[in-house]
Design a protein around this motif. Structure first.
Motif, PDB file in Angstrom:
ATOM      1  N   UNK A   1       0.836  -1.201   0.000  1.00 47.64           N
ATOM      2  CA  UNK A   1       0.000   0.000   0.000  1.00 47.64           C
ATOM      3  C   UNK A   1       0.874   1.254   0.000  1.00 47.64           C
TER       4      UNK A   1
ATOM      5  N   UNK B   1      -7.688 -12.164  -2.593  1.00 49.15           N
ATOM      6  CA  UNK B   1      -7.773 -10.717  -2.382  1.00 49.15           C
ATOM      7  C   UNK B   1      -9.049 -10.378  -1.622  1.00 49.15           C
ATOM      8  N   UNK B   2      -8.913  -9.543  -0.606  1.00 51.08           N
ATOM      9  CA  UNK B   2     -10.070  -9.039   0.127  1.00 51.08           C
ATOM     10  C   UNK B   2      -9.982  -7.510   0.134  1.00 51.08           C
ATOM     11  N   UNK B   3     -10.282  -6.891  -1.008  1.00 46.99           N
ATOM     12  CA  UNK B   3     -10.177  -5.432  -1.077  1.00 46.99           C
ATOM     13  C   UNK B   3     -11.190  -4.771  -0.141  1.00 46.99           C
ATOM     14  N   UNK B   4     -10.868  -3.592   0.319  1.00 47.09           N
ATOM     15  CA  UNK B   4     -11.760  -2.837   1.202  1.00 47.09           C
ATOM     16  C   UNK B   4     -13.013  -2.448   0.411  1.00 47.09           C
ATOM     17  N   UNK B   5     -14.146  -3.035   0.782  1.00 46.47           N
ATOM     18  CA  UNK B   5     -15.379  -2.786   0.034  1.00 46.47           C
ATOM     19  C   UNK B   5     -15.861  -1.345   0.201  1.00 46.47           C
ATOM     20  N   UNK B   6     -15.526  -0.728   1.332  1.00 50.66           N
ATOM     21  CA  UNK B   6     -15.906   0.679   1.508  1.00 50.66           C
ATOM     22  C   UNK B   6     -15.248   1.557   0.450  1.00 50.66           C
ATOM     23  N   UNK B   7     -14.006   1.214   0.098  1.00 57.49           N
ATOM     24  CA  UNK B   7     -13.349   1.941  -0.990  1.00 57.49           C
ATOM     25  C   UNK B   7     -14.116   1.742  -2.288  1.00 57.49           C
TER      26      UNK B   7
ATOM     27  N   UNK C   1     -17.235   1.115  -2.766  1.00 57.61           N
ATOM     28  CA  UNK C   1     -18.482   1.884  -2.796  1.00 57.61           C
ATOM     29  C   UNK C   1     -18.194   3.382  -2.907  1.00 57.61           C
TER      30      UNK C   1
ATOM     31  N   UNK D   1      -8.898   1.993  10.131  1.00 64.12           N
ATOM     32  CA  UNK D   1      -8.197   1.242   9.089  1.00 64.12           C
ATOM     33  C   UNK D   1      -8.975   1.257   7.777  1.00 64.12           C
ATOM     34  N   UNK D   2     -10.227   1.669   7.812  1.00 69.96           N
ATOM     35  CA  UNK D   2     -11.019   1.670   6.581  1.00 69.96           C
ATOM     36  C   UNK D   2     -10.692   2.926   5.781  1.00 69.96           C
ATOM     37  N   UNK D   3      -9.821   2.738   4.814  1.00 68.79           N
ATOM     38  CA  UNK D   3      -9.090   3.820   4.186  1.00 68.79           C
ATOM     39  C   UNK D   3      -9.923   4.894   3.528  1.00 68.79           C
TER      40      UNK D   3
ATOM     41  N   UNK E   1     -22.236  -2.132   2.257  1.00 65.36           N
ATOM     42  CA  UNK E   1     -21.656  -3.369   2.786  1.00 65.36           C
ATOM     43  C   UNK E   1     -21.843  -3.372   4.297  1.00 65.36           C
TER      44      UNK E   1
ATOM     45  N   UNK F   1     -19.740  -5.025   6.823  1.00 62.90           N
ATOM     46  CA  UNK F   1     -18.347  -4.601   6.969  1.00 62.90           C
ATOM     47  C   UNK F   1     -18.223  -3.228   7.645  1.00 62.90           C
ATOM     48  N   UNK F   2     -19.334  -2.487   7.747  1.00 59.21           N
ATOM     49  CA  UNK F   2     -19.259  -1.127   8.288  1.00 59.21           C
ATOM     50  C   UNK F   2     -18.752  -1.116   9.730  1.00 59.21           C
TER      51      UNK F   2
ATOM     52  N   UNK G   1     -14.186  -4.000  10.604  1.00 59.80           N
ATOM     53  CA  UNK G   1     -13.205  -3.806   9.534  1.00 59.80           C
ATOM     54  C   UNK G   1     -12.485  -5.099   9.176  1.00 59.80           C
TER      55      UNK G   1
ATOM     56  N   UNK H   1     -13.984  -8.880   5.708  1.00 59.50           N
ATOM     57  CA  UNK H   1     -13.919  -8.366   4.343  1.00 59.50           C
ATOM     58  C   UNK H   1     -14.146  -9.470   3.340  1.00 59.50           C
ATOM     59  N   UNK H   2     -14.968  -9.161   2.353  1.00 60.59           N
ATOM     60  CA  UNK H   2     -15.267 -10.145   1.313  1.00 60.59           C
ATOM     61  C   UNK H   2     -13.988 -10.486   0.553  1.00 60.59           C
TER      62      UNK H   2
END
Lengths: 349, 349
Positions: free
Chosen positions: A219, A271-277, A279, B66-68, B260, B263-264, B267, B270-271
């Motif tokens: 990162x 891979x478990x990408x940050x889903x909040x990113x 969205x 940590x949720x970027x 999501x 995941x909210x 953290x 994660x999918x």
């Protein structure tokens, strides 16, 4: 008439990293039916160059593999010959559109000869293009189409955008980076050695590159290389790199997933990408296959020939010799041993 | 002139699941400058209905989370009033386009009154639509737009396709499922109780539904509900459900990631969908925000009004009363307590 065909097969299904003992070289006797009235429409090709691609590992897995999509990858059973893109010369043909001596590219096999059935991919090559024959396996074949179509059609890049390519010195990555530079993008690649990194920057014109094996935090590495964020990520590896790329993406960023070599031999590295990113930044992640890109084939070919002739595009080939070298060439892909397109030269021209 | 405004704020940043002690009700004195020559262009609104949405939790996290993507969600600091979509009546206006008594919808606050600055979202409502005012917070407001635009624009569905909706009894899910049925799709929803499942099947016309809390294996549950695979997944939850949906997707399947919620508040959940599926099945995963869908707003509104008037679309509202109920209404979203659109009625009409 009978020929002896030496070819490569798997001894057993492979789950995990492939090793020499998973493969064997077999010899079969092939009887050629030469009556012109034959009901067969086969074309027998003497193979010259065959493509060595990581995706083949997915066809070698057992059907009970946890990687659920296995049914989509045509399975290879132990003992079977392994079909693969390649270039060769027609030895014998039952079809009027091919004759002995024709140069052809299509779905051949990892062996000395291929019996190409009617309906299987086979095209005549113009012997006077001026390019080495091996180019038709790589930059002018499916690797090139995958790079061109995957970048332009799937990523929909704009000049000035920031483009990241992983496995950037690989068969597809080294072309994607150059297409992106030709479009006017800022391009950074990742690779697995300092030698490859230097090559990308000094010989292929990448704006920057880094050795992922030397980075403790992917990162941060991407943040350093992309202070303004990533717009397009051409993904050849999956895993932690995809997560790091998503974390560094700009709004409306696009990820084209061409392959996930880090996950092919290790079903637990996902891979478990940050889903909040995904969205909040409205990121699109899209898988694709070269076979869906035939609509841009003509454009790809004319542009790529033009770039090659004008010296604007370089291709790197990594060529081994002889059927016996196919297993180690293939295994080497998963150890990062290749530089550019991995090809085995099966016979002289 | 001065009014007392009771409003909700957070006492501290929230990382993890929200709880009552994270919130407090404050009272502030608001001085209204009533000179017509004032440089201020504020509109003071007496709030009637305010929207309670899960995404607000992302604004309450600490910046060191940590949720970027936290920088993309406008942060709420402890003590701040919390802006939220809502409906109210103009109490006082410095702007010529709004006058006292006007019904309005826009970005209000979790409190009794909102001071809406110039440039902030505020629209006059027609008082004669014949719909309950609360509809303008939900089915005719951003929830409806998110459902309509997210489904039609992002998923690009075709009649007959197989559609899966998670959190299907939620504010957006229950509308997506009905829009999909109206298009002629096969629709299955997941929800967190048998009561919700029954409601989806018996009252909203879903073809099937299941209680995810009763399933030991989500992948098998989806395989049972979708013997022919999933073409479109409207994702409100992320996590394991997204993985299971990807495993059951058909070629060229599309996932629209609206939220999501799993995941909210966690953290670490994660999918990690199987990337091989994404490549071989050419799956697209796309995040979106309702604010990008304004191009379909007029179409959404006219269609939705028509469906509601024709009895073809039902909306479910879950309405609590009073500013004091806002924290528990919000917390309830993460415990699956709401059925349909969660709204707090702050004042009578």
């Amino acid at each position: 008439m009978e020929i002896k065909n030496k070819y490569v097969t798997i001894k057993t299904n492979i789950n995990g990293a492939p090793k020499e003992s998973d493969f064997e070289i077999k010899v079969e006797n092939v009887s050629l039916i030469i009556e012109s009235e034959s009901e067969f429409k086969d074309v027998v090709v003497k193979n010259m160059f065959v493509s060595i691609d990581p995706y083949q590992i997915n066809r070698m897995k057992s059907q009970s593999s946890s990687q659920g999509t296995i049914s989509f990858a045509t399975a290879i059973s132990p003992g079977d010959s392994i079909d693969s893109y390649g270039v060769g010369r027609v030895l014998f043909s039952h079809r009027p559109d091919f004759k002995k001596g024709d140069l052809v590219a299509g779905l051949l096999t990892w062996g000395e000869y291929s019996i190409v059935k009617e309906g299987s991919l086979l095209n005549k090559l113009d012997p006077n293009t001026g390019f080495p024959l091996s180019y038709h396996v790589g930059v002018l074949g499916f690797s090139g189409l995958t790079a061109y179509g995957g970048f332009f059609e799937v990523c929909k890049p704009k000049p000035g955008e920031k483009v990241f390519v992983s496995a950037a010195s690989g068969s597809i990555g080294h072309l994607v980076g150059q297409y992106a530079k030709l479009l006017g993008c800022y391009v950074v690649g990742s690779a697995g050695s300092q030698e490859k990194v230097n090559f990308l920057k000094e010989r292929l014109g990448f704006d920057d590159a880094f050795n992922y094996k030397q980075e403790t935090d992917l990162k941060s590495a991407l943040k350093r290389c992309f202070p303004q964020g990533i717009d397009v990520y051409f993904d050849n590896v999956g895993g932690r790199m995809l997560e790091a790329a998503v974390a560094n993406m700009n709004s409306f960023g696009r990820v084209a997933v061409c392959g996930v070599i880090s996950e092919y031999t290790n079903a637990t590295t996902r891979a478990a990408p940050e889903m909040l990113d995904i969205v909040y930044k409205r990121i699109t992640i899209k898988g694709f296959l070269a076979s869906d890109l035939m609509n841009v084939y003509a454009e790809f070919l004319s542009k790529t020939v033009e770039y090659l002739k004008g010296g604007k595009l370089k291709t790197i080939e990594d060529i081994s010799r002889g059927v016996e070298s196919i297993p180690s060439a293939f295994i080497g892909l998963f150890n990062g041993e290749n530089m550019g397109k991995k090809i085995v030269k099966v016979a002289d021209e």
